[in-house]
Design a protein around this motif. Structure first.
Motif, short mmCIF file in Angstrom:
data_model
loop_
_atom_site.label_atom_id
_atom_site.label_comp_id
_atom_site.label_asym_id
_atom_site.label_seq_id
_atom_site.Cartn_x
_atom_site.Cartn_y
_atom_site.Cartn_z
N THR A 93 0.82 -1.21 0.00
CA THR A 93 0.00 0.00 0.00
C THR A 93 0.86 1.26 0.00
OG1 THR A 93 -1.79 -1.16 1.15
CG2 THR A 93 -1.83 1.25 1.22
N ILE A 94 1.88 1.33 0.86
CA ILE A 94 2.69 2.55 0.93
C ILE A 94 3.50 2.74 -0.35
CG2 ILE A 94 4.73 1.61 2.11
CD1 ILE A 94 3.11 5.04 2.77
N VAL A 95 4.00 1.66 -0.92
CA VAL A 95 4.74 1.77 -2.18
C VAL A 95 3.79 2.23 -3.29
CG1 VAL A 95 5.96 0.46 -3.97
CG2 VAL A 95 6.58 0.17 -1.57
N LEU A 100 1.93 6.57 -6.82
CA LEU A 100 0.87 7.48 -7.25
C LEU A 100 1.32 8.93 -7.08
CD1 LEU A 100 -2.07 7.76 -8.19
CD2 LEU A 100 -2.76 7.60 -5.80
N ALA A 101 1.93 9.23 -5.96
CA ALA A 101 2.39 10.60 -5.71
C ALA A 101 3.49 11.01 -6.67
CB ALA A 101 2.89 10.71 -4.27
N GLY A 102 4.45 10.14 -6.86
CA GLY A 102 5.62 10.50 -7.66
C GLY A 102 5.42 10.46 -9.15
N HIS A 103 4.72 9.46 -9.64
CA HIS A 103 4.57 9.29 -11.09
C HIS A 103 3.41 10.09 -11.67
CE1 HIS A 103 7.79 6.58 -11.20
NE2 HIS A 103 7.17 5.43 -11.21
N HIS A 104 2.50 10.53 -10.84
CA HIS A 104 1.33 11.23 -11.36
C HIS A 104 1.25 12.68 -10.88
CE1 HIS A 104 -0.09 7.56 -13.16
NE2 HIS A 104 0.10 6.94 -12.01
#
Length: 162
Positions: A93-95, A100-104
């Motif tokens: 979940t954390i990965v 989601l945060a970094g790639h989007h």
């Protein structure tokens, strides 16, 4: 200075940052951390996402794990996930959240949502957050091009010549 495929890459190293240039334009700047000087680590979680996706459970034992959290909300979310889920589920979940945060490009918006979920006493639902924050793949319109017969071009050439 490096020269790769006719592009010139240059790096300038300062005491507090590393600047990277491409053909004279600044394309990346990152802070420097020096273990000897002040025991800081300059890590960018985006550099580790793809490796962690392949082995998400490595996140739990990663030596610099706490330096990977881009914001406090992600650290607090990890602490809650770790206590309420299995190790495998928590790491996955954390990965997924970091990906989601970094790639989007939704790091700040996702952090706000995580804060709201933590305040409500809820765990993040990765699938629901992906549906909400990840860009949807737009369908490209189908374009049909009808080529005119060659005789039309001959007529145009005759008109131009006259």
């Amino acid at each position: 200075m490096l020269c790769l495929e006719h592009e010139i890459y240059d790096r300038l190293i300062y005491g507090d940052r590393l600047d990277c240039y491409l053909s004279g334009a600044l394309v990346h700047s990152t802070p420097r951390g020096s273990r000897a000087a002040d025991n800081r680590h300059a890590l960018d979680y985006r550099h580790f996402i793809d490796s962690l996706k392949r082995k998400p459970q490595a996140f739990r034992g990663f030596a610099f794990r706490d330096a990977l959290f881009p914001r406090e909300a992600y650290r607090r979310t990890w602490e809650k996930l770790e206590t309420q889920l299995t190790q495998r589920q928590a790491c996955k979940t954390i990965v997924g959240l970091l990906e989601l945060a970094g790639h989007h490009g939704v790091e700040a918006l996702l952090a706000e949502r995580l804060d709201a979920l933590l305040e409500a006493g809820e765990l993040p639902d990765l699938k629901q957050l992906r549906d909400e924050f990840a860009p949807r793949q737009a369908r490209c319109p189908e374009v049909v091009v009808e080529m005119p017969p060659v005789a039309v071009y001959d007529e145009l050439l005759d008109k131009v010549a006259a």
